[in-house]
Design an enzyme around this catalytic site. Sequence first.
Site, mmCIF file in Angstrom:
data_model
loop_
_atom_site.group_PDB
_atom_site.id
_atom_site.type_symbol
_atom_site.label_atom_id
_atom_site.label_comp_id
_atom_site.label_asym_id
_atom_site.label_seq_id
_atom_site.Cartn_x
_atom_site.Cartn_y
_atom_site.Cartn_z
ATOM 1 N N GLN A 181 0.814 -1.221 0.000
ATOM 2 C CA GLN A 181 0.000 0.000 0.000
ATOM 3 C C GLN A 181 0.850 1.274 0.000
ATOM 4 O OE1 GLN A 181 -3.111 0.222 -0.525
ATOM 5 N NE2 GLN A 181 -3.825 -1.873 -0.153
ATOM 6 N N CYS A 326 -20.218 -8.040 8.303
ATOM 7 C CA CYS A 326 -20.913 -8.589 7.147
ATOM 8 C C CYS A 326 -20.076 -8.496 5.881
ATOM 9 C CB CYS A 326 -22.219 -7.867 6.932
ATOM 10 S SG CYS A 326 -23.419 -8.327 8.158
HETATM 11 C C1 LIG Z 1 -1.048 -4.598 2.498
HETATM 12 C C2 LIG Z 1 -1.289 -5.614 1.432
HETATM 13 N N1 LIG Z 1 -0.461 -6.670 1.318
HETATM 14 C C3 LIG Z 1 -0.640 -7.603 0.374
HETATM 15 C C4 LIG Z 1 -1.662 -7.532 -0.545
HETATM 16 C C5 LIG Z 1 -1.802 -8.620 -1.554
HETATM 17 O O1 LIG Z 1 -1.401 -8.248 -2.824
HETATM 18 P P1 LIG Z 1 -1.859 -9.120 -4.071
HETATM 19 O O2 LIG Z 1 -3.323 -8.860 -4.237
HETATM 20 O O3 LIG Z 1 -1.072 -8.619 -5.237
HETATM 21 O O4 LIG Z 1 -1.562 -10.531 -3.781
HETATM 22 C C6 LIG Z 1 -2.558 -6.443 -0.459
HETATM 23 C C7 LIG Z 1 -3.701 -6.284 -1.371
HETATM 24 O O5 LIG Z 1 -4.570 -7.078 -1.585
HETATM 25 C C8 LIG Z 1 -2.373 -5.475 0.552
HETATM 26 O O6 LIG Z 1 -3.203 -4.442 0.673
#
Ligand SMILES: Cc1ncc(COP(=O)(O)O)c(C=O)c1O
Lengths: 401, 282
Positions: A181, A326
């Site tokens: 992020q 939910c």
């Molecule tokens: C903080 C964080 N780590 C890991 C992921 C996983 O990334 P990916 O969807 O490319 O596997 C996400 C998003 O889904 C995320 O927000």
Amino acid sequence: MSHQHVVYMDNNATTQVAPEVVAAMLPYFGELYGNPSSMHAFGGQVAAKVDQARQQVADLLGASPEEIVFTACGTESDNTAIMSALASQPDKRHIVTTRVEHPAVLNTCEGLASQGYEVTFLKVDRQGNLDLEALAEAVREDTALVSIMWANNETGVIFPVEDIAEICAAKGVLFHTDAVQAVGKLPINLGASAISMLAMSGHKLHAPKGIGILYIKKGTPFVPFVKGGHQEHGRRAGTENVPYIIGLGAACELAGRHLEEENTRVKGLRDRLEQGLLAVEATMVNGDPDRRLPNTSSVSFEYVEGESILLHMSDLGICASSGSACTSGSLEPSHVLRAMGVPFTAAHGSIRFSLSIYNTDQDVDHVLEHMPDIIAKLRIMSPFWQRYQKEECVTPGYVVP
Amino acid sequence: MWEYTDKVKEYFTEPRNVGEVEDPDGVGEVGSLACGDALKLTFKLDDQGKIEDARFQTFGCASAIASSSALTEMVKGMTLEEAEKVTNKDIAEFLGGLPKEKMHCSVMGEEALQAAIRNYKGLEPLPMEEGEVICQCFGVTDKEIQKVATTNDLHTVEEITNYTKAGGGCGECHEQIQAILDELWENAPRPVEVKPAPEKKPLTNIQKMKLIEETLEREVRPALKADGGDIELIDIDGNRVLVSLRGRCSSCAASEATLGQFVQTKLREFVTDDLTVEEVKP
Ligand SMILES: Cc1ncc(COP(=O)(O)O)c(C=O)c1O
């Protein structure tokens, strides 16, 4: 629905692929289909483009290209970092992480705990911040890895990972950060940091879903997670996903150019949205307001439930997420809000707005125009709201962290 | 996103009978903020003893709001005897069905109606005192679990969680829920067709030992290790399996329950169903 104007404020879930990225990728689905490992020039020209993409990614991160390994997603990068740290130091069986990680790290660590590894899950406070002293105390001789996210996907709260990396380096312990992020939203200069490994994902910064990278600092012991061929210098087997790698490179270059806009215009939109929403009675922001991603706002509308809010928003073409039970796919509110001890009145009514450079002033106006009505409509129905209004006691009931 | 029927969407976006009846004859309140949904139902009777008006206030997701609103529509015009017979199934059917994970919303409707009728009769809202709380996270009693299981023909813990939320929090009550189901359906065999058990050849002793070892390794040990404990196979004597527990398990008050129910269930499932498990204290 399909013809309605969509106001997309769910960019922490995924982002629109930038048109420039699509354009960069297209030839590699078509005429330029060669394999970068091939000996012929037809494949070789593709290898050159993959190298260029690697350079583009490295530039955004302040890393050098040899430190970048392409993977299939952020989740794979996180898994690779954790498993590599364990495999390369078999006598160390302890991991330190936090309670608010993304499932990519959290579930992996929980799985390891059930296989006999020891895992310390650090707490956060009401604002979502870590106690760095507790962290330093948790790191031991037999700690194989400290894995702590750079920015939280639900609240946007930023952890001081550069400081944490120093703490770990001083103790000779590897440090991995899930920066999925953070990349593209915060300035990052890995060359000047002690971070050993870093995961990022393409689809959070306007590249497609299904492409990620793991940064591995020079000198970090590494054991591959996906084993097989010699691709990625033997660090990640499997024929390269060429179009997506090239798309990710283009996206990183764009992200570098847009970083300032993220932290000025997009942040301004977020702040105006948030201020407008806080004008609604009994609302609050979750997470440290001063240590947050510029694009994220987690707002709780007390005494109403998140899924109901989202569905009404969806009818108006507004896209966001919620940490309510939910919508979390379980029967309890999100683990992040629970770890922060957010009261139930607020956890169930939490909505995450996450913006991008594609959002406009009109988008914010549209949301601010409609949200008060949605909340009012649901509150008329809520027995707790009636009681709150009569100033009867509605026991907030804090979520036990 | 959930797959809601058009009827659920309609009752969610344009809910009927929101609010409170003035001077109600019956009031039923169920659920809590902590649980994530709650419903307050009020009704008024006409001079013939029929429900003249019914209104609701709901905190919850779309299907909770739709279930509540549907309930008020359904019971209008009913006598209390008729209303007493309304079940969660009727509510779900009225809405053209609910996603299975959302069935608890219809159960909340039924419970609020029952509570309101009891309130009219001068009884306590919910007969909690009659049951034992099984799920501490969501405060669900054995009586509620039995009732919902019987009405809806539920046989698995997962189904119970979908219908009552019980077991959807920390998960520590799963075994207890399973025990309630076992007891319930043992007396009343599954109404659905029972598959004839495949004919099993009796195991040789060696086969049995190997299977027991494999099952402990694969099905039991990881679960115990997750709680910081472990299990060791001491001996197999006919159909008696002697084991010893180490670590957290051995000092834990739930030790016997862990063994008797969990280990034995697993061994019976994967080896043969005439095994008994006994703990040997070191
Ligand atoms: C903080 C964080 N780590 C890991 C992921 C996983 O990334 P990916 O969807 O490319 O596997 C996400 C998003 O889904 C995320 O927000």
